[in-house]
Design an enzyme around this catalytic site. Structure first.
Site, mmCIF file in Angstrom:
data_model
loop_
_atom_site.group_PDB
_atom_site.id
_atom_site.type_symbol
_atom_site.label_atom_id
_atom_site.label_comp_id
_atom_site.label_asym_id
_atom_site.label_seq_id
_atom_site.Cartn_x
_atom_site.Cartn_y
_atom_site.Cartn_z
ATOM 1 C CD1 TRP A 104 37.283 28.299 45.328
ATOM 2 C CD2 TRP A 104 36.738 30.107 46.542
ATOM 3 N NE1 TRP A 104 38.077 28.331 46.457
ATOM 4 C CE2 TRP A 104 37.774 29.416 47.205
ATOM 5 C CE3 TRP A 104 36.228 31.272 47.113
ATOM 6 C CZ2 TRP A 104 38.321 29.858 48.414
ATOM 7 C CZ3 TRP A 104 36.761 31.714 48.314
ATOM 8 C CH2 TRP A 104 37.793 31.017 48.950
ATOM 9 C CG ASP A 174 37.487 32.823 40.324
ATOM 10 O OD1 ASP A 174 38.726 32.892 40.240
ATOM 11 O OD2 ASP A 174 36.889 32.581 41.402
ATOM 12 C CE LYS A 198 43.544 29.458 45.709
ATOM 13 N NZ LYS A 198 42.289 30.176 45.760
#
Ligand SMILES: *Cc1c(COP(=O)(O)O)cnc(C)c1O
Length: 364
Positions: A104, A174, A198
């Protein structure tokens, strides 16, 4: 009759607190005082104002958020932030630093490269992203517009123990897969974002927490679409257009559950306890092999291998039959991954550890 719930180890969308789901179910036909479902209320109604304002207030409370940060509910997932961050904070002639610790963070870096100069300030890619770089390994530019990193690497199973000190350079985090799993060091943060699905709620909303001075200075270029400017959403209180009402409502309920459970310090203790139990089960035997360096191990996504890929497939399949679902590693890395987010009960980890011992006994 309701179907029985399995133990859900999915990486995202992921397990939610059962008490929150029961509350949603109870109020789904009619919210108290509204006489209609949260799925039906106008986003310009007093009901929605109250839901959104309470969610923001509770997020401020649970994080101890300093006054000079804004809390935003946006759409487009964490992936949209890969573009919004450089569009707002990276001047055309400037440069931004990225630490690459997983799939990511690399995507964030590649996306930003479309909009300006980006520099790798640290990377563990040559080691298969198996660890977080040490503070001394980072090569930070004082002139960077910002420093970007992913606090938890969902696919490779690593996590920063602490956020690095980036000095005057704003740190952009992030936090999609470890948001609110532990207290956040806001004195080190310029902007933090997380797709909700999540650790925070259902898919469809992205939480952004951003320092006021960064919003004031953004965007640092012309031509940025209205919807992609942080200032638009700060000015409109996350209601520039129709926001994802239901997802925001659920995030609000999850944060209320966090507060009732004892807040982020208590959540960190629980998460550490669950992670320790699982890593001990992995380390107890050479049959299981953790993929992350011990000092970089994630308390959210526990990744490990078995002696052969066929055994891993059997492990995942037999676990599913035993009511332990979602253990297959990300398709890009293989192996096994147990995502044990905030709402994953200790009983789920106990059951997984028992299953691991039994699987080794019968297949080892
Ligand atoms: C899942 C994930 C993303 C992508 O999130 P979307 O909301 O699907 O865009 C980005 N970063 C991290 C660390 C993730 O775990």
């Amino acid at each position: 009759m309701a179907a029985e719930r399995v133990f859900n180890f999915n990486a995202g969308p992921a397990v939610l607190p059962a008490t929150v789901l029961a509350e949603v179910q109870r109020d789904l036909l009619a919210l108290p005082d509204a006489g209609m479902s949260v799925l039906e209320v106008s986003h310009r109604s007093a009901t929605m104002d109250a839901i959104l304002e309470r969610a923001v207030a509770d997020i401020r409370q649970v994080t101890g958020l300093p006054e000079h940060f804004h809390v935003l509910f946006l759409q487009g997932g964490a992936t949209q932030q890969f573009a919004m961050v450089p569009l707002n904070l990276l001047p055309p002639a400037g440069s931004a630093d990225y630490v690459l610790t997983g799939v990511w963070s690399r995507k964030a870096y590649e996306e930003a490269g479309q909009f300006g100069t980006v520099r790798v300030a640290g990377s563990t890619e040559s080691e298969g992203f198996s660890r977080i770089p040490a503070a001394g390994d980072l090569d930070l530019a004082d002139s960077a517009a910002y420093l970007h990193l992913a606090s938890n690497n969902t696919i490779c199973g690593t996590q920063w123990r602490a956020l690095p000190d980036s000095g005057e350079v704003p740190l952009v985090v992030d936090a999609s897969s470890d948001i609110f799993s532990r207290p956040i060091e806001f004195e080190r943060v310029g902007l933090l974002y997380a797709g909700a699905q999540k650790n925070l709620g259902p898919a469809g909303v992205t939480l952004v927490i951003v320092r006021d001075d960064l919003v004031r200075r953004a965007p640092t270029r012309s031509g940025v679409p209205t919807m992609l400017r942080y200032a638009t959403h700060v000015g409109a209180g996350s209601r520039h257009n129709t926001p994802p009402v239901f997802a925001i409502y659920m995030v609000g309920l999850v944060v209320r559950w966090l507060l009732a459970t004892g807040g982020l310090a208590e959540m960190a203790r629980r998460n550490e306890r669950k992670a320790r139990e699982l890593y001990e089960a992995i380390d107890r035997t050479p049959f299981y092999r953790g993929t992350a360096a011990p000092d970089s191990r994630s308390s959210m996504n526990v990744t490990f291998r078995l002696p052969a890929p066929e055994l891993e497939t059997r492990f995942v399949d037999e676990a599913r039959q035993a009511g332990l679902v979602g253990l297959r590693g990300h398709r890009s890395v293989g192996g096994v991954r147990a995502s044990i987010y905030n709402a994953c009960p200790e009983a789920a980890v106990d059951a997984l550890v028992a299953f691991m011992a039994e699987f080794e006994r019968t297949h080892g």
